[in-house]
Scaffold this motif. Sequence first.
Motif, PDB file in Angstrom:
ATOM      1  N   SER A 126      11.029   1.756  -1.036  1.00 37.70           N
ATOM      2  CA  SER A 126      11.645   0.691  -0.162  1.00 37.70           C
ATOM      3  C   SER A 126      10.562  -0.458  -0.038  1.00 37.70           C
ATOM      4  CB  SER A 126      11.695   1.303   1.179  1.00 37.70           C
ATOM      5  OG  SER A 126      10.220   1.744   1.734  1.00 37.70           O
ATOM      6  N   PRO A 127      10.970  -1.724   0.374  1.00 38.91           N
ATOM      7  CA  PRO A 127       9.984  -2.774   0.515  1.00 38.91           C
ATOM      8  C   PRO A 127       8.679  -2.410   1.228  1.00 38.91           C
ATOM      9  CG  PRO A 127      12.240  -3.565   0.735  1.00 38.91           C
ATOM     10  CD  PRO A 127      12.380  -1.966   0.771  1.00 38.91           C
ATOM     11  N   ALA A 128       8.762  -1.783   2.294  1.00 37.48           N
ATOM     12  CA  ALA A 128       7.718  -1.369   3.141  1.00 37.48           C
ATOM     13  C   ALA A 128       6.882  -0.518   2.530  1.00 37.48           C
ATOM     14  CB  ALA A 128       8.375  -0.767   4.480  1.00 37.48           C
ATOM     15  N   ALA A 129       7.414   0.489   1.714  1.00 40.22           N
ATOM     16  CA  ALA A 129       6.503   1.457   0.995  1.00 40.22           C
ATOM     17  C   ALA A 129       5.795   0.814  -0.161  1.00 40.22           C
ATOM     18  CB  ALA A 129       7.412   2.703   0.273  1.00 40.22           C
ATOM     19  N   THR A 130       6.433  -0.069  -0.694  1.00 40.65           N
ATOM     20  CA  THR A 130       5.883  -0.842  -1.873  1.00 40.65           C
ATOM     21  C   THR A 130       4.605  -1.510  -1.364  1.00 40.65           C
ATOM     22  OG1 THR A 130       7.854  -0.994  -3.144  1.00 40.65           O
ATOM     23  CG2 THR A 130       6.405  -2.713  -3.418  1.00 40.65           C
ATOM     24  N   ARG A 131       4.778  -2.138  -0.280  1.00 38.52           N
ATOM     25  CA  ARG A 131       3.864  -2.999   0.393  1.00 38.52           C
ATOM     26  C   ARG A 131       2.700  -2.352   0.805  1.00 38.52           C
ATOM     27  NH1 ARG A 131       6.290  -5.063   4.691  1.00 38.52           N
ATOM     28  NH2 ARG A 131       5.472  -3.287   5.813  1.00 38.52           N
ATOM     29  N   ASP A 132       2.918  -1.052   1.326  1.00 39.20           N
ATOM     30  CA  ASP A 132       2.035  -0.304   1.663  1.00 39.20           C
ATOM     31  C   ASP A 132       1.376   0.491   0.784  1.00 39.20           C
ATOM     32  OD1 ASP A 132       2.833  -0.798   4.252  1.00 39.20           O
ATOM     33  OD2 ASP A 132       4.059   1.100   4.654  1.00 39.20           O
ATOM     34  N   ASP A 133       1.673   0.973  -0.139  1.00 35.57           N
ATOM     35  CA  ASP A 133       1.162   1.354  -1.363  1.00 35.57           C
ATOM     36  C   ASP A 133       0.238   0.449  -2.193  1.00 35.57           C
ATOM     37  OD1 ASP A 133       2.157   3.939  -0.771  1.00 35.57           O
ATOM     38  OD2 ASP A 133       3.755   3.758  -2.350  1.00 35.57           O
ATOM     39  N   ALA A 134       0.653  -0.764  -2.260  1.00 33.22           N
ATOM     40  CA  ALA A 134      -0.098  -1.881  -2.862  1.00 33.22           C
ATOM     41  C   ALA A 134      -1.038  -1.914  -2.023  1.00 33.22           C
ATOM     42  CB  ALA A 134       0.716  -3.179  -3.129  1.00 33.22           C
ATOM     43  N   VAL A 135      -0.998  -2.234  -0.787  1.00 29.99           N
ATOM     44  CA  VAL A 135      -2.373  -2.607  -0.052  1.00 29.99           C
ATOM     45  C   VAL A 135      -3.368  -1.519   0.129  1.00 29.99           C
ATOM     46  CG1 VAL A 135      -2.897  -3.044   2.639  1.00 29.99           C
ATOM     47  CG2 VAL A 135      -0.960  -4.236   1.449  1.00 29.99           C
ATOM     48  N   LEU A 136      -2.900  -0.165   0.171  1.00 31.26           N
ATOM     49  CA  LEU A 136      -3.669   0.851   0.391  1.00 31.26           C
ATOM     50  C   LEU A 136      -4.610   1.010  -1.068  1.00 31.26           C
ATOM     51  CD1 LEU A 136      -4.862   3.845   1.455  1.00 31.26           C
ATOM     52  CD2 LEU A 136      -2.860   4.703   0.277  1.00 31.26           C
ATOM     53  N   ALA A 137      -4.145   0.740  -2.173  1.00 28.19           N
ATOM     54  CA  ALA A 137      -4.661   0.711  -3.389  1.00 28.19           C
ATOM     55  C   ALA A 137      -5.750  -0.438  -3.248  1.00 28.19           C
ATOM     56  CB  ALA A 137      -3.805   0.539  -4.556  1.00 28.19           C
ATOM     57  N   TRP A 138      -5.438  -1.778  -2.826  1.00 25.62           N
ATOM     58  CA  TRP A 138      -6.218  -2.863  -2.623  1.00 25.62           C
ATOM     59  C   TRP A 138      -7.365  -2.450  -1.742  1.00 25.62           C
ATOM     60  CZ3 TRP A 138      -1.464  -6.521  -2.466  1.00 25.62           C
ATOM     61  CH2 TRP A 138      -1.084  -6.770  -3.989  1.00 25.62           C
ATOM     62  N   ARG A 139      -7.081  -1.825  -0.651  1.00 24.19           N
ATOM     63  CA  ARG A 139      -8.114  -1.402   0.208  1.00 24.19           C
ATOM     64  C   ARG A 139      -9.168  -0.545  -0.379  1.00 24.19           C
ATOM     65  NH1 ARG A 139      -7.722  -3.268   5.619  1.00 24.19           N
ATOM     66  NH2 ARG A 139      -5.718  -4.003   6.239  1.00 24.19           N
ATOM     67  N   LYS A 140      -8.834   0.251  -1.166  1.00 23.39           N
ATOM     68  CA  LYS A 140      -9.735   1.234  -1.808  1.00 23.39           C
ATOM     69  C   LYS A 140     -10.541   0.538  -2.722  1.00 23.39           C
ATOM     70  CE  LYS A 140      -6.894   5.276  -1.694  1.00 23.39           C
ATOM     71  NZ  LYS A 140      -6.151   6.625  -2.472  1.00 23.39           N
ATOM     72  N   GLY A 141     -10.138  -0.443  -3.483  1.00 17.87           N
ATOM     73  CA  GLY A 141     -10.776  -1.331  -4.301  1.00 17.87           C
ATOM     74  C   GLY A 141     -11.606  -2.315  -3.525  1.00 17.87           C
ATOM     75  N   LEU A 142     -11.415  -2.803  -2.488  1.00 16.78           N
ATOM     76  CA  LEU A 142     -12.185  -3.557  -1.574  1.00 16.78           C
ATOM     77  C   LEU A 142     -13.309  -3.029  -0.837  1.00 16.78           C
ATOM     78  CD1 LEU A 142     -12.459  -6.703  -0.374  1.00 16.78           C
ATOM     79  CD2 LEU A 142     -11.164  -5.773   1.552  1.00 16.78           C
ATOM     80  N   ALA A 143     -13.120  -1.571  -0.635  1.00 13.73           N
ATOM     81  CA  ALA A 143     -14.197  -0.802  -0.143  1.00 13.73           C
ATOM     82  C   ALA A 143     -15.419  -0.526  -1.069  1.00 13.73           C
ATOM     83  CB  ALA A 143     -13.832   0.454   0.350  1.00 13.73           C
TER      84      ALA A 143
END
Length: 486
Positions: free
Chosen positions: A367-384
């Motif tokens: 879903s669009p929401a799941a797509t956005r959440d999965d992408a943001v979660l991966a980026w947050r891990k990278g930003l950490a």
Amino acid sequence: MLTIALLLLADFSTGSRGGLLAWLCTIPFAIWGFRGFPGMGKRWAVILGLVLLAFLIMNYPKGYDILGQLNPHYISSNIATVSRSLMWIATWHIFLSHPYLGTGLGSYFLFYPAYRLPGELASAGTYAHNDYIEFLAEGGLINLGFLLAFAGTLFYALYRLIVRPARLGISEENRYWALGLVLGVFAITGHALGNFIFYNLPLSILAGIFLAQAWRLYQQPKDTAPLLPRLGIRHPGVIQLSMALLFVLAGWFLALDAAVYGLFSANAWLDGLIPNANARAVFLMKAARFLEAARPQATQPWVYTGNAYLNLVAQEPSMPAVQKKVLLEAALHQYRQSLVGIPRQAGVYNAIGSLYLNYGSSVLGLSPAATRDDAVLAWRKGLALTPESVNLRSEIATQAFFNRGDVAGGIAFLQAGLRRPLFPEPRALLEWVIARSQWLLAHDPKAAEKTLIASLKENPDFTPTRRLLLQIVRETQSIPPFHRDG
């Protein structure tokens, strides 16, 4: 005296704080060890006089202000001193987060960015500049124990040599040879308080040779008898076979690591060997498959194969969706496997986030929401892992805030990045992103101008900042304060 003078000039010419620390830590033991030698008082007076002269000769022409630099205010504001103290604090927190077995040998540079403190901008973040606390962070108390055992052996040698030479039956000549060798190791051990000495393999080997030679000069065979015979095991072949196996194993992994580097990190030489691009790609895919099995901890083969799958999807827009989904899932599997050997890779998390954003809804069936959440979660891990990454912070602000209509939250998230330690160019770039968001999304050109003007004061040569400020001025017909001043 001439030899000592030349040695001192060479030492002080490097301007090494660690070298000076090692010298200051070593000289008291040398004075103590030679205290009974005839005429040593006069000799030490001459040596210390040479030390002072060499220090002044090598530093005053460079404008060195010895009294000024001993001032507490200078010490507390000197970037080199402050940065190292901040690095040690951050390294201590790495240990507190991984107190038992540490983060893994050689992994300091992977973990340090997430613990880096504001104000520490002078280092590359590859070493803690204190081997003892870095050994503690990378391998816990067990790893530090090995290093302290080495230092403890050294202190034990000094104690026996200086306090009990007659009882040990050591000749006067051998005593001073051994003292010099032990002090050489002590200098390295002291230097490790302010630098990465035991990570330098030649120095570690030299320290071991010095200490072994000092022990030999003790002329005490019982202290240097091989371990296995002392345990009743008299089979030299066991040691020889073990060493041979270790060398074969180490050579195998070294060859694999060289292949990984030569094929996936610096492979320009392959263009001349295999000119055909398709043939070269096939060869690299086969090599990646082999290295994935033979050296699963290596990350580049997994990433290369994942990128290859992703490129196939991007280059073949007419490919059926079912095939695209298989390739994308395979790419995700490759990226995740690359994190097994080295789990702290911001670039891989960035690739995973981008894959979800570009193909999550259209191909993977999310879903669009799941797509956005999965992408943001991966980026947050990278930003950490890399808090200084402007690209990851900008992506997160766009997907997690701006696209949801929370402009103020997105700008606040971007501004939070300025509290992280950033080098001048990434800082200017982040300020540019903030100003652009304030102008185009928050419709607040005054705030954008204020951000850009403050950025120019810190980094006046950053061209994008100037261009954006001029563009805002033209479109809003406003004049920034520094233009009114002339």
